[in-house]
Scaffold this active site. Structure first.
Site, PDB file in Angstrom:
ATOM      1  N   ASN A 197      46.834  36.679  39.739  1.00  0.00           N
ATOM      2  CA  ASN A 197      45.442  36.650  38.848  1.00  0.00           C
ATOM      3  C   ASN A 197      45.358  37.964  38.192  1.00  0.00           C
ATOM      4  OD1 ASN A 197      43.216  37.941  40.304  1.00  0.00           O
ATOM      5  ND2 ASN A 197      44.056  36.854  41.769  1.00  0.00           N
ATOM      6  N   CYS A 198      44.721  37.896  37.179  1.00  0.00           N
ATOM      7  CA  CYS A 198      44.229  39.248  36.370  1.00  0.00           C
ATOM      8  C   CYS A 198      43.177  39.102  35.431  1.00  0.00           C
ATOM      9  CB  CYS A 198      45.546  39.788  35.537  1.00  0.00           C
ATOM     10  SG  CYS A 198      46.336  38.429  34.484  1.00  0.00           S
ATOM     11  N   VAL A 199      42.225  37.826  36.013  1.00  0.00           N
ATOM     12  CA  VAL A 199      41.293  37.832  34.988  1.00  0.00           C
ATOM     13  C   VAL A 199      40.264  39.011  35.133  1.00  0.00           C
ATOM     14  CG1 VAL A 199      40.072  35.314  34.924  1.00  0.00           C
ATOM     15  CG2 VAL A 199      40.666  36.260  37.184  1.00  0.00           C
TER      16      VAL A 199
END
Lengths: 77, 349, 426
Positions: C241-243
């Site tokens: 994830n890299c939101v």
């Protein structure tokens, strides 16, 4: 957001999954929903089942809007 | 460059006129510094100088608030200051109220930066911490030396128009505005230190005190839902395909208002989500999963509700500041009331 | 469980005909690595670039950052359950190419990826500007669906890191550090007078670009469980994830978890660090209740006096954070929570979506809404136009001259909630 629209003079029903946040920020009429990415649906169901699910949730919302409340109320049933 | 002109406001006690018996002393201006002003001048070095001192008794000020404020302000103005310092008032309640009033009025009416200093429990703190910088001091004049040092440093920054850092760096009492800065230690190490202190029952300071959320009185219920106009609002970011208003995926700077006259179902080819905070696949396939237009149209046709309002409103709740969300909602609420809407269904993701 | 970490300090990366590590320099045969990554049929093209500290380079959209490591002794391999077979890691010896990293970029998957600047004001906010980065630009085959696209790029990053890590296997480390966690019983006997502390690590588990994998298992499908701290150092936990990239843990963060390292620093002298409880942040309310019940139960069962709880993300995970805090405090266990803030660009708004009086010891990693102006760079690796749509960006973020004005939340790792940085707010 719920609070400000209510402040403007309209009853608001907040349909959301994370009820604790709704309670913390101060919504008065709350209907718990399915999941964060699809509050009023469920991709795992068939289209007809999903619509039925959505009808039930909307019925709860309408019930909430037509019920007098004194304090923050979560409409579970 | 010349020195900054500073005006210092103090009470009768620090002007060495007298104690409680002289508290009705009327406003008076003197050239140069008086009492603690000497320490301030020393702290300023060659950057600034106290050009005048305005003195007023605490009882006189608080009992004649309006008149006294005006008198004091006129005296301050006459010295043409670049910056005004009031106090420090330590834990003296009436002096704190006077310092807070003087400093905030100077900023508001004269447009000149002003600061004061108080002990955190001084009633002046709660009244004025959002209006002006109040340096945190000890409860008594024994803390004068530290207070002068911190107040002088902040005053010089304000006079020079420099950017003001976080409360923890500058020494002012937190004013509700969160300011970023770099700590000495990384967060994980600060957490370990804080936990060790907490477990040992030693004092520690939380970096973020928990907020109080305000409440709104519930509005009366809708009497006859079969005649009611119901509007849809969402923080789930549902927008017409292509996001015509470019609502941001996070930290939205606006909300959208979209006409759904004649729209009976939100489909994959017509609507999508602009929200960056959740897995968008389900909402993009069928936006009714977030904004139930399909069922409300069905209910409208069946007479279960009066009418679905012609417009829906949408923004992204993701990372959007509460103040922005509040402003959008207030504007939306106003429009909905004006349009004769009776109730609102607000969906969140 | 005991692990020796052998750090090999890397001061530069260069392309060369033979991949090897020599005198602090990481040489990479680009063709060989590219061919290795292109074995995945979902990847259409791969190009490799080098970004060094201080260079006028911007990388976006960044998906993940990974530190190259290799197992030298002990069971299992790096990234168990994903690249290596499932087998418990965290013991024996592991070599690390310290100062180097793999950064993955390429066509945007969602609108959730981040920015790394190697110099200028943006570089102050991301820890990855201080590393010698091998940037892997991965473009997917046409028409690849989002889930498959995310997975392909995630695996490419891990594979590239493992490829580089292997070069460290026979290199003599510059330093060796030892980390050891005794069993519960041994710990109590060894440190009878020290306060017992556990670390509760919350992992983002909310779907596309919001997932975390533990021994290859998607953590949203797991109940909270425990890990030895050294398992993290061998890649037991991998980022998917890299939101709002500012407060998401890259795989690099998991490998170098700062809470683990800072607890180890005082282990045996001021406290007894008993282990890590990992939990998730799911999208269903029942899951949130169940998982927070479970983490509190585990903390109670371990008989700890205190815990540090780190969050990942913001918004609805604020509720998971508050539930964990409240329920663990209710067991009579002291808590400190690490979070970040969304207080508006002016800093005047409510910072968290949820709150409770029991959360009376908070460490904050700063206000992610703060605006930063990132001046143009001579070179951009990736796709600069996505600045307008990534989380933290807005229409007009990317200006004519290449300047990008964004909120801090767009910068990879800027307000990391493991407490990786010094940034804070008051």
């Amino acid at each position: 957001m719920v609070k400000e629209i209510e402040r403007a003079g309209l009853p608001v029903v907040h349909m959301c999954t994370v009820v604790p946040i709704s309670l913390t920020v101060g919504a008065n009429r709350i209907v718990p929903t399915v999941a964060i990415p699809h509050p009023l649906g469920n991709p795992a169901l068939s289209i007809e089942e999903e619509k039925e699910l959505r009808r039930k949730l909307i019925d709860k919302a309408l019930k909430a809007l037509t019920t007098e409340v004194e304090e923050q109320t979560v409409f579970e049933q | 460059m010349g020195k900054y002109r500073v005006v210092h406001y103090i009470n009768q006690f620090f002007a060495q006129i007298g104690g409680e018996e002289k508290a009705d002393y009327r406003p008076e201006a003197r050239e140069g510094f008086v009492g603690p002003g000497m320490a301030f001048n020393a702290a300023f070095g060659d950057k600034a100088e106290i050009v005048g001192t305005v003195i007023c008794g605490d009882s006189y000020f608080n009992e004649n608030l309006e008149a006294a404020t005006k008198e004091v302000l006129d005296l301050i103005k006459s010295f043409e200051p670049d910056i005004v310092i009031a106090g420090p008032a330590f834990n003296a309640g009436r002096y704190g109220m006077a310092c807070g009033t003087v400093a905030s009025t100077v900023e508001k009416e004269l447009g000149i930066p002003a600061i004061t200093g108080m002990y955190v429990e001084n009633p002046g703190v709660d009244s004025f911490k959002k209006d002006i910088y109040i340096i945190s001091t000890k409860s008594s004049a024994a803390g004068m030396r530290d207070a002068v040092k911190t107040m002088a440093a902040l005053a010089m920054k304000l006079a020079a128009g420099e950017e003001i850092g976080a409360s923890a760096e500058e020494g002012y009492i937190p004013n509700g505005i969160r300011v970023n800065f770099f700590e000495e230690k990384r967060g994980s190490e600060r957490a370990v230190d804080m936990l060790l202190a907490k477990m040992a029952g030693k004092p520690y300071t939380t970096e973020f005190p928990m907020p109080d959320f305000d409440r709104v009185e519930p509005r009366p219920a809708v009497k006859d839902i079969t005649k009611a106009t119901i509007a849809l609002v969402t923080s789930g970011g549902i927008v017409p395909k292509g996001n015509p208003d470019h609502i941001e995926s996070s930290s939205a700077s606006k909300y959208g208002k979209y006409d759904i006259e004649g729209v009976f179902d939100l489909t994959e080819s017509t609507y999508e989500t602009a929200h960056g905070g959740y897995d968008p696949v389900a909402a993009n396939q069928d936006a009714d999963r977030v904004l139930p237009v399909d069922i409300l149209r069905e209910y409208e046709k069946a007479g279960k509700i009066g009418k679905l309002h012609r417009y829906f409103y949408s923004t992204t709740g993701n990372g959007t500041a509460v103040a922005s969300a509040k402003a959008y909602a207030a504007a939306i609420g106003k429009e909905l009331v004006a349009d004769g809407v009776d109730a609102v269904i607000l969906t969140s993701t | 469980m005991k692990l020796e970490l052998g750090n090999i300090f890397i001061r530069d990366i260069r392309f060369d005909s033979v991949s090897k590590v020599e005198k602090g320099i990481l040489f990479v045969n680009a063709d060989e690595l590219r061919d290795h990554l292109l074995e995945d049929e979902n990847i259409k093209s791969v190009s490799l670039e080098i970004a060094r500290p201080g260079e006028s380079i911007r990388i976006l959209p960044v998906k993940d950052v990974i530190e190259p490591r290799v197992k030298v002794q002990g069971s299992g391999g790096i990234f168990p359950g994903i690249l290596s077979k499932v087998s418990t890691v965290g013991s024996g010896r592991t070599h690390v190419l310290k100062g180097a990293a793999v950064v993955t970029t390429g066509k945007i998957v969602g609108f959730q990826e981040g920015i790394i600047d190697m110099s200028g004001p943006g570089a102050d906010y991301t820890p990855f500007s201080k590393l010698n980065n091998l940037v892997v630009v991965c473009e997917p085959v046409d028409g690849l669906k989002q889930y498959a696209h995310e997975k392909a790029v995630r695996l490419a990053g891990l594979k590239a890191a493992a490829y580089l890590g292997k070069l460290a296997k026979d290199v003599e480390p510059d330093e060796v550090k030892v980390y050891e966690t005794p069993s519960l019983k041994e710990g109590i006997e060894k440190y009878p007078d020290l306060p017992r502390v556990a670390y509760v690590q919350m992992l983002q588990t909310q779907g596309l670009l919001h997932d975390t994998y533990v021994y290859g298992l998607d953590m949203k499908h797991s109940l909270p469980t425990m890990l030895y701290p050294t398992e993290l150092m061998d890649g037991a936990v991998v980022s998917g994830n890299c939101v709002s990239a500012c407060d998401k843990n890259t795989t690099y963060h998991h490998l170098n978890n700062p809470v683990v390292h800072d607890l180890f620093a005082k282990h045996g002298t001021e406290l007894n660090f008993v282990g890590v409880i990992i939990t998730n942040e799911n999208v269903y309310l029942a899951d949130k209740e169940r998982s927070s019940d479970w983490s509190a139960k585990l903390a109670e069962f371990f008989g700890v006096d205190g815990v540090i709880i780190s969050q990942e993300g913001f918004g609805n995970p604020d509720t998971d954070l508050i539930m964990n805090c409240k329920k663990i405090e209710a067991k009579g266990i002291k808590t400190v929570i690490i979070t970040d803030e969304y207080a508006g660009r002016d800093g005047a708004s409510q910072s968290l979506a949820d709150a409770d009086a029991s959360a009376d010891a908070v460490v904050t990693a700063g206000n992610a809404n703060m605006l930063v102006s990132l001046p143009p760079m001579e070179k951009v690796i990736g796709h600069p136009e996505v600045a307008n749509v990534i989380a933290g960006g807005f229409e007009g973020s990317l200006q004519q001259d290449g300047t990008i004005v964004v909120e801090l939340q767009a910068i990879t790792g800027a307000t990391n909630e493991l407490g990786f940085n010094k940034l804070s707010a008051r």
